[in-house]
Design a protein around this motif. Structure first.
Motif, short mmCIF file in Angstrom:
data_model
loop_
_atom_site.label_atom_id
_atom_site.label_comp_id
_atom_site.label_asym_id
_atom_site.label_seq_id
_atom_site.Cartn_x
_atom_site.Cartn_y
_atom_site.Cartn_z
N VAL A 1 0.85 -1.20 0.00
CA VAL A 1 0.00 0.00 0.00
C VAL A 1 0.88 1.24 0.00
CG1 VAL A 1 -1.62 1.33 1.41
CG2 VAL A 1 -1.97 -1.12 1.09
N SER A 2 0.48 2.24 -0.78
CA SER A 2 1.22 3.51 -0.87
C SER A 2 0.24 4.66 -1.04
CB SER A 2 2.20 3.50 -2.05
OG SER A 2 3.15 2.46 -1.93
N GLY A 3 0.68 5.86 -0.64
CA GLY A 3 -0.08 7.08 -0.90
C GLY A 3 -1.34 7.24 -0.09
N VAL A 4 -1.36 6.70 1.15
CA VAL A 4 -2.55 6.85 1.98
C VAL A 4 -2.19 7.57 3.28
CG1 VAL A 4 -3.63 4.77 1.07
CG2 VAL A 4 -2.17 4.59 3.10
N ASN A 5 -3.20 8.10 3.94
CA ASN A 5 -3.00 8.74 5.25
C ASN A 5 -3.01 7.64 6.31
OD1 ASN A 5 -2.95 10.22 7.57
ND2 ASN A 5 -4.94 11.21 7.27
N ALA A 6 -1.82 7.31 6.81
CA ALA A 6 -1.68 6.21 7.77
C ALA A 6 -1.19 6.71 9.12
CB ALA A 6 -0.73 5.16 7.21
N GLU A 7 -1.52 7.95 9.44
CA GLU A 7 -1.07 8.51 10.72
C GLU A 7 -1.64 7.69 11.88
OE1 GLU A 7 -1.12 12.78 13.17
OE2 GLU A 7 -1.98 12.61 11.16
N GLY A 8 -0.77 7.26 12.75
CA GLY A 8 -1.18 6.48 13.92
C GLY A 8 -1.39 5.01 13.65
N PHE A 9 -1.29 4.60 12.40
CA PHE A 9 -1.53 3.20 12.06
C PHE A 9 -0.30 2.38 12.43
CE2 PHE A 9 -1.64 -0.46 9.26
CZ PHE A 9 -2.95 -0.87 9.38
N PRO A 10 -0.42 1.16 12.96
CA PRO A 10 -1.63 0.33 13.04
C PRO A 10 -2.42 0.49 14.35
CG PRO A 10 0.26 -1.00 13.58
CD PRO A 10 0.81 0.38 13.24
N HIS A 11 -1.88 1.25 15.29
CA HIS A 11 -2.57 1.35 16.59
C HIS A 11 -3.92 2.04 16.46
CE1 HIS A 11 0.95 -0.22 18.62
NE2 HIS A 11 1.70 0.64 17.96
N SER A 12 -4.12 2.80 15.39
CA SER A 12 -5.42 3.44 15.17
C SER A 12 -6.52 2.42 14.89
CB SER A 12 -5.32 4.42 13.99
OG SER A 12 -4.90 3.75 12.81
N ALA A 13 -6.13 1.17 14.60
CA ALA A 13 -7.10 0.11 14.33
C ALA A 13 -7.34 -0.77 15.56
CB ALA A 13 -6.63 -0.74 13.16
N ALA A 14 -6.94 -0.27 16.73
CA ALA A 14 -7.00 -1.10 17.94
C ALA A 14 -8.42 -1.49 18.34
CB ALA A 14 -6.32 -0.37 19.09
N GLU A 15 -9.43 -0.77 17.87
CA GLU A 15 -10.80 -1.14 18.19
C GLU A 15 -11.14 -2.51 17.62
OE1 GLU A 15 -15.39 0.25 17.11
OE2 GLU A 15 -13.71 1.61 16.69
N ASP A 16 -10.60 -2.82 16.45
CA ASP A 16 -10.91 -4.08 15.78
C ASP A 16 -9.80 -5.13 15.91
OD1 ASP A 16 -13.43 -3.31 14.72
OD2 ASP A 16 -12.39 -2.16 13.15
#
Length: 406
Positions: free
Chosen positions: A256-271
């Protein structure tokens, strides 16, 4: 349920030269560099027919499809291609080394004609959606040549391996064709003239398309538009027992390239339960230890994380990735995936990690291989899987047998 037919294929004669100079990978696996290499091997390399070079001067009367038909006619007339005198089916074995593991396997199948069936008939089952562009291209080639040059890769259920025993008997003799491809896989083909027993054994089988969805649906479209053409209701297939020890599916990883991934992967901690691991071996160990859990690897720069779904049990990892990570967490929707915006596909764990460590990709998502059982369960239930969910390895060579209609 499966209708299997013997046939008299056209095959390359000795006059054409060595088979390694003539046969190719399937058309959709041929890169521009591979085409150039194939073109340099022989004036009779099959790439001239299945993936000819377009020219700026192409017209409706002179184009890649008309030239393909002319090559086919010329090669038959000159004896480069010769038709078998008697019909048969063709045991086709592939000996190969599994990428990443080094395991040496033999995949056993046979080439024959199969009836072109509507999906609604419940005989042939798909596991992928198709795109209109490739089907239109293949339909134009079929309209001009009235021939099939590669086989649809079909799976069938035969736990006792009754058909495989017949193939092993045939394979005790010298093969008609033996060739090593550019990936080191050895392809061997024989012939069985008495096909009645195979037809009987296959009669109650359901069929699952492993590879060749676009070409199968092209054959469907051509059958429907050519009701008076003899043979248009059949297509060339390679049949492989889905319970065969030599059947291997490789993982297709996502870059994957060219996306807003700020905080990722911890931003997906809900799931997802997100943990950093110190090596790819730790990820692979997690796959082995918890096979019923959906665990996806995420490599960002030199760091590697495991993302274990908090809810998915028994769900396809690739579907979890597309729905809850690419779509929900990173905003890459289905249309972007179809158009391959922000996403590329790659085979091999080490190759995927190298891309992201070298900066050629923003994130590498690493998947364990989809199992044959998962593919069958999805397909026979009438479902489809996300694009690039399966990579059946190795591919079937094109040009071993050619089925000309009429």
């Amino acid at each position: 349920m499966a209708r299997i037919y013997a046939f008299r294929p056209y095959r390359y004669s000795e006059k054409a030269g060595p088979p390694e100079h003539l046969l190719t990978q399937p058309y959709d696996k041929i890169t521009a560099a591979m085409r150039t290499q194939y073109l340099g091997l022989s004036p009779h390399n099959l790439v001239r027919i299945i993936l000819g070079e377009p020219a700026s001067t192409d017209t409706p009367a002179d184009n890649v499809y008309t030239r393909a038909a002319a090559h086919l006619n010329d090669w038959i007339a000159s004896g480069i291609l010769a038709r078998d005198a008697d019909p048969g089916v063709f045991p086709y074995f592939q000996e190969f080394t599994v990428p990443d593991t080094g395991e040496r396997l033999v995949r056993k199948g046979f080439i024959a004609l199969g009836a072109v069936e509507d999906y609604a008939a419940g005989v042939v089952h798909r596991h992928e959606q198709t795109l209109s562009g490739p089907k239109q291209d293949r339909l134009q080639l079929l309209r001009h040549t009235h021939a099939h040059f590669g086989q649809i890769f079909m799976l069938y259920p035969d736990p006792p391996g009754a058909v495989d025993k017949m193939l092993d008997e045939a394979a005790s003799s010298r093969p008609l064709t033996e060739v090593c491809d550019e990936y080191g896989a050895i392809h061997r083909m024989w012939k069985i003239a008495d096909v009645q027993r195979i037809q009987q054994l296959m009669a109650d089988k359901k069929l699952l398309i492993a590879d060749g969805h676009h070409r199968y649906e092209t054959a469907l479209a051509f059958r429907n538009e050519s009701p008076g053409l003899a043979g248009a209701d059949r297509v060339m297939m390679t049949f492989v027992n889905m319970h065969s020890a030599g059947l291997k599916i490789l993982a297709t990883h996502r870059l994957v390239s060219g996306v807003n991934a700020e905080g990722f992967p911890h931003s997906a901690a809900e799931d997802f339960q997100v943990d950093e691991v110190d090596s790819p071996a730790r990820l692979q160990q997690a796959w082995r230890d918890r096979p019923d859990r959906s665990i996806i690897g995420a490599a960002i720069g030199s760091r590697l994380f495991t993302m274990e779904s908090r809810s998915a049990r028994g769900e396809l990892d690739v579907r979890v990735l597309h729905d809850r990570i690419l779509g929900k967490a990173l905003g890459i929707g289905d249309e972007a995936v179809r158009d391959e915006r922000h996403i590329r596909y790659i085979r091999g764990l080490d190759a995927a990690l190298e891309e992201v460590r070298g900066g050629s990709a923003q994130i590498a998502f690493l998947l364990k291989p989809t199992s044959v059982e998962q593919v069958a369960a999805t397909s026979f239930a009438g479902g489809v899987m996300p694009q690039k969910s399966t990579d059946f390895y190795p591919k079937l060579l094109s040009g071993l047998t050619i089925y000309r209609l009429g």
